[in-house]
Design an enzyme around this catalytic site. Structure first.
Site, PDB file in Angstrom:
ATOM      1  CG  ASP A 115       3.067   1.956   3.191  1.00  0.00           C
ATOM      2  OD1 ASP A 115       4.307   2.033   3.361  1.00  0.00           O
ATOM      3  OD2 ASP A 115       2.383   2.867   2.678  1.00  0.00           O
ATOM      4  CE  LYS A 129       2.023   4.351   5.721  1.00  0.00           C
ATOM      5  NZ  LYS A 129       1.391   5.494   5.073  1.00  0.00           N
ATOM      6  CE  LYS A 139      -0.058   1.069  -2.011  1.00  0.00           C
ATOM      7  NZ  LYS A 139      -0.219   2.385  -1.355  1.00  0.00           N
ATOM      8  CG  ASP A 182       4.275   6.572   3.660  1.00  0.00           C
ATOM      9  OD1 ASP A 182       3.894   5.441   3.288  1.00  0.00           O
ATOM     10  OD2 ASP A 182       3.649   7.269   4.484  1.00  0.00           O
ATOM     11  NE  ARG A 189       2.900   8.284  -5.192  1.00  0.00           N
ATOM     12  CZ  ARG A 189       2.527   9.423  -4.615  1.00  0.00           C
ATOM     13  NH1 ARG A 189       2.963  10.594  -5.083  1.00  0.00           N
ATOM     14  NH2 ARG A 189       1.719   9.423  -3.582  1.00  0.00           N
ATOM     15  CD  GLU A 244       3.752   2.544  -0.348  1.00  0.00           C
ATOM     16  OE1 GLU A 244       3.942   3.717   0.052  1.00  0.00           O
ATOM     17  OE2 GLU A 244       2.642   1.988  -0.233  1.00  0.00           O
ATOM     18  CG  ASP A 260      -0.900   0.583   1.405  1.00  0.00           C
ATOM     19  OD1 ASP A 260      -1.824   1.223   0.880  1.00  0.00           O
ATOM     20  OD2 ASP A 260       0.293   0.933   1.336  1.00  0.00           O
TER      21      ASP A 260
END
Ligand code: MN
Ligand code: ZN
Length: 497
Positions: free
Chosen positions: A269, A276, A264, A346, A350, A348, A287
């Site tokens: 993010d 967030k 990933k 959020d 996956r 995201e 991230d």
């Protein structure tokens, strides 16, 4: 790369300057080479040990400035506890610990690699060197007024005195490749998101070509054609275009199914429209640690010419809140054809992985897939920062990861998967939704990934707690830890070469 040591092996000899580092067992017992080095000092060390109540226990050290009888500026004695209990990983830690005792002002240091049993074996001396190298890493490129401490690593020359120089050098070569891979991963994680956006990330991954890695970059057009709409949806609110990078190392038999590593890579993010809170949002530059690990691993495998076919695949995006950003309630059709309802923008990571996992599985028919992702806060609630979460559809692969992780100190803890959890991500409107709610949040995230791997043996490592801001250790002082590079390199070396 930041903060590299100059490191070399040399025959046993007492240095004339710099810092001298010796190892001793409990009871302040030295090996023959250390005893020879200490001969001119009489009972200095024993008197100092008594005065400081130093007994040579593991993790303790004795520090003597300008020791009479020696030409060196400093003598450091490091306790190892009971030498016969030491495992390979303990030598890595000892090397890191020794580095930590060398003061910022030193430009030279010599470690005498022996213990009461005699010279430390070349393999183990190479572990010392690996530990020193990992500890020396510092990310200081944005410090215009470098602190002394940070300057040290760039200049310091460390000599490890050993019985067999050639054997130690030979043993160190593959470890140096791995240490470089870890440094690459740490650099990528530490780098801020205004510098490291998807195109720049792809460019840096491209430098693996120098080692013979085949690097292919998929742009927006290619990904649209492939139907990677889940990945593209995450990046559509960003000024920076998304990328998927496929790295191929062909060191194994022609035509043999490759091992696949998927990362990933969310360069930043914000959470997207499901934004967030501000507190610690700056950490979200990390991230992309899963993707960073994959790049570091591919470097390690190529640099040590691993006899294996391996694929590294990373989905690189930026998740921003914007007029073009995707909304909660949106439904995307993934490359696999399955549809996902976006409940929370959020969740995201996956979405990115769903398309990359499917792509890799379809195109390369790998022997297994292992993905790494800073996927959920829930895994930190469950495991803290000591273990990464491990999810797998294959017991053998899971057992190997646990075993190797314990050996090298990048530990993983297996978490459950099952139909009861899987059902939690069924959606009213689509095939699935991208969150299963608060309960078992790390597990339902893994369940979504599992829907994109078919029957291929697969493991998912949730590294949200271990890849960044993790507790400082003897071998890591960096915010980005490079977690996973050593774990997966060892997995490959132990079972697949
Ligand atoms: Mn997120
Ligand atoms: Zn994320």
């Amino acid at each position: 790369m930041s903060g590299r040591l100059k490191l070399e092996f040399a025959p046993f000899a007492t240095p004339a300057k710099g810092v001298l580092v010796l190892f001793c067992e409990e009871g302040v017992k030295f090996g023959p080479a250390a005893r020879r080095a200490l001969a001119p000092t009489g009972d200095l060390v024993m008197r100092a040990a008594a005065a400081d109540r130093f007994k040579g226990k593991s993790g303790s050290a004795l520090d003597l400035v300008a020791p009479p009888g020696l030409d060196v500026s400093r003598l450091v004695v490091i306790g190892v506890g009971k030498a016969r209990d030491l495992k390979a990983q303990d030598f890595v830690k000892l090397g890191g610990g020794a580095m930590g005792k060398i003061p910022a002002t030193a430009s030279e240091a010599t470690l005498i690699a022996d213990l009461p049993g005699g010279a430390i074996r070349p393999e183990r001396a190479a572990e010392l060197a690996l530990g020193a190298q990992l500890r020396a890493y510092a990310f200081d490129r944005y410090k215009t007024k470098r602190k002394e401490e940070e300057e040290k690593a760039a200049k310091l020359k460390v000599t490890i005195a050993v019985a067999g120089v050639a054997a130690a050098e030979k043993a160190f070569a593959p470890r140096a490749a791995v240490a470089d891979g870890v440094a690459i991963a740490r650099d990528l994680v530490n780098e801020p998101a205004n510098v490291l956006y998807p195109e720049e990330f792809a460019r840096r991954a491209g430098s693996l070509k120098k080692l013979g890695v085949v690097v292919e970059v998929l742009g927006i057009k290619e990904m649209k054609k492939l139907g990677m709409n889940a990945l593209l949806g995450v990046g559509q609110g960003s000024e920076h275009e998304s990328r998927t990078v496929i790295m191929r190392w062909n060191g194994g038999k022609r035509g043999a199914a490759p091992l696949a590593f998927v990362g990933k890579g969310v360069c930043f993010d914000t959470g997207g429209i499901s934004i967030k809170p501000a507190g610690n949002m700056e950490d979200m530059k990390g991230d992309m640690a899963g993707a960073a690990c994959v790049v570091g691993l591919m470097h390690a495998l190529a640099a040590r010419k691993a006899k294996v076919n391996a694929i590294g695949a990373i989905g690189i995006v930026e998740n921003m809140a914007d007029g073009k950003a995707q909304r909660p309630g949106d439904i995307v059709t993934t490359m696999s054809g399955q549809t996902i309802e976006i409940i929370n923008t959020d969740a995201e990571g996956r979405l990115v992985l769903s398309d990359v996992l499917h792509y890799v599985n379809k195109h390369f028919k790998p022997k297994f897939m292992i993905d790494l992702a800073t996927l959920t806060g829930a895994i930190i609630v469950a495991l803290g920062q000591e273990y990464a979460g491990l999810f797998a559809n294959d017991d053998k692969l899971a057992e190997r990861l646990v075993k190797v992780g314990n050996e090298i100190g990048e530990r993983v803890w297996r978490m459950p998967l099952g139909p009861e959890y899987d059902k939690m991500i069924d959606s009213k409107f689509a095939d699935m939704k991208n969150t299963g709610g608060r309960h078992g949040g790390a597990i339902t995230a893994a369940q979504l990934l599992q829907r994109f791997v078919d029957k291929t043996p697969w493991a998912h490592l949730d590294i949200a707690g271990t890849a960044m801001g993790s507790p400082q250790t003897e071998i890591n002082r960096s915010w980005g830890s490079g977690f996973g590079v050593r774990l997966l390199d060892r997995l490959v070396a132990e079972y697949y070469e």
